[in-house]
Design a protein around this motif. Sequence first.
Motif, mmCIF file in Angstrom:
data_model
loop_
_atom_site.group_PDB
_atom_site.id
_atom_site.type_symbol
_atom_site.label_atom_id
_atom_site.label_comp_id
_atom_site.label_asym_id
_atom_site.label_seq_id
_atom_site.Cartn_x
_atom_site.Cartn_y
_atom_site.Cartn_z
ATOM 1 N N VAL A 116 64.243 5.106 -23.184
ATOM 2 C CA VAL A 116 64.450 5.448 -24.584
ATOM 3 C C VAL A 116 63.360 4.794 -25.432
ATOM 4 O O VAL A 116 63.039 3.615 -25.258
ATOM 5 C CB VAL A 116 65.843 4.997 -25.071
ATOM 6 N N ALA A 142 64.526 8.121 -29.704
ATOM 7 C CA ALA A 142 65.711 7.998 -30.550
ATOM 8 C C ALA A 142 65.221 7.814 -31.980
ATOM 9 O O ALA A 142 64.764 6.729 -32.355
ATOM 10 C CB ALA A 142 66.571 6.829 -30.106
ATOM 11 N N ALA A 160 65.737 -0.428 -25.871
ATOM 12 C CA ALA A 160 64.640 0.544 -25.773
ATOM 13 C C ALA A 160 63.580 0.052 -24.798
ATOM 14 O O ALA A 160 63.416 -1.152 -24.576
ATOM 15 C CB ALA A 160 64.018 0.781 -27.147
ATOM 16 N N ALA A 170 70.409 13.523 -27.478
ATOM 17 C CA ALA A 170 69.776 12.761 -26.397
ATOM 18 C C ALA A 170 70.310 13.189 -25.040
ATOM 19 O O ALA A 170 69.552 13.386 -24.085
ATOM 20 C CB ALA A 170 70.005 11.268 -26.611
ATOM 21 N N VAL A 172 72.224 5.590 -27.610
ATOM 22 C CA VAL A 172 71.463 6.499 -26.755
ATOM 23 C C VAL A 172 71.167 5.833 -25.421
ATOM 24 O O VAL A 172 71.291 6.454 -24.351
ATOM 25 C CB VAL A 172 70.155 6.940 -27.452
ATOM 26 N N VAL A 173 70.788 4.564 -25.452
ATOM 27 C CA VAL A 173 70.519 3.815 -24.218
ATOM 28 C C VAL A 173 71.737 3.845 -23.298
ATOM 29 O O VAL A 173 71.608 4.012 -22.077
ATOM 30 C CB VAL A 173 70.120 2.357 -24.551
ATOM 31 N N GLU A 229 68.167 15.014 -21.947
ATOM 32 C CA GLU A 229 68.121 14.529 -20.560
ATOM 33 C C GLU A 229 68.608 15.606 -19.592
ATOM 34 O O GLU A 229 67.977 15.841 -18.546
ATOM 35 C CB GLU A 229 68.979 13.277 -20.414
#
Length: 358
Positions: free
Chosen positions: A214, A176, A234, A163, A206-207, A167
Amino acid sequence: MWPDRRLLDLFKIDVPIVQAPMAGVQDVDVMIGAAEGGALGSLPCAMISAEKAREQVNIFRQRISAPLNMNFFCHTPVDADAAREAGWRKRLEAYYKELGLDPGMTVQAANRAPFDAQMCELVEELKPEVVSFHFGLPDKALLKRVKAAGSIVIGSATIVKEAVWLEQNGADAIIAQGAEAGGHRGMFLTQNIASQPGTMSLVPQVVDAVKVPVIAAGGIADGRGIAAAFALGAAGVQIGTAYLRTPESKVSALGQAALAAAADDATVITNVMTGRPARGVMNRVMREVGPVSPDAPAFPHAATAFAPLKGAAEKLGRVDFTNLWAGQSVALGRQIGAADLTRALAAEALDRLRGLSG
């Protein structure tokens, strides 16, 4: 109404749902239904020609005024290894003989084409609102051209490291993809299937690691899953398996029967069918040869030998060699139209979210 509008505003859609691109089992009809319900419709382009992709996009735009996503693979092609192919054919020889087929028969090579200059020219011509990539991103020159065409770029990550890489390399939003998700794993910075995190674990991490929106994917097939994704941070969800049983899908009658009978433990991650890890409904060859086999040739060459086996078995009413990619929530699928399904998913999620906030 929605607690996070970033995805709605970015894609200019009404509900924060991305209909997952599902190569081989869907075409423009599923896209149109999802878009009619307010979601982002996605066209899988890895197994079709540029001409077919153009035709599908044109049909979409003739029938509905809505944004669309064109999806591509980004794997590095690997030439077929003759010795490994021969070993694989030997491993499957008994199945050929059982079905009355010549184990040495000539079979057309499996096609899973990565994004290239020709497809990039198509993107520049068609200017889809969104372009999504699986297995990483294309090289910087191609990606720059995609962005110059005005397309928003999204990519799939199966671990936090992927991830962050996405970015840093230009993704405008990140999917994700938890281990529960159906279809090919989007893995590109790891090869460890055993350590793939689930959606509930992956999404919040991931957030926390990226600034872009996301999109949660994996095991989400109803309003409860969508509401949970928002609770995890998300901005929306990607849903594929739930669309497999819609009348617009291209899953065969045999496949539909298998999906309808699938329970919570029906799917496995396997490399047997194509040479890359993917989650699907367990079939005979996954069970007897895999689900993970070191003998499987590199992607996509493992799939080549299955074409005649699949065809012969299906004529006998069996899906012994058919890859039915599906996620762990396959049992939550419904036999309703794609547009109605999309509306129902959104309504259920909003009801859940109102209950949580109330």
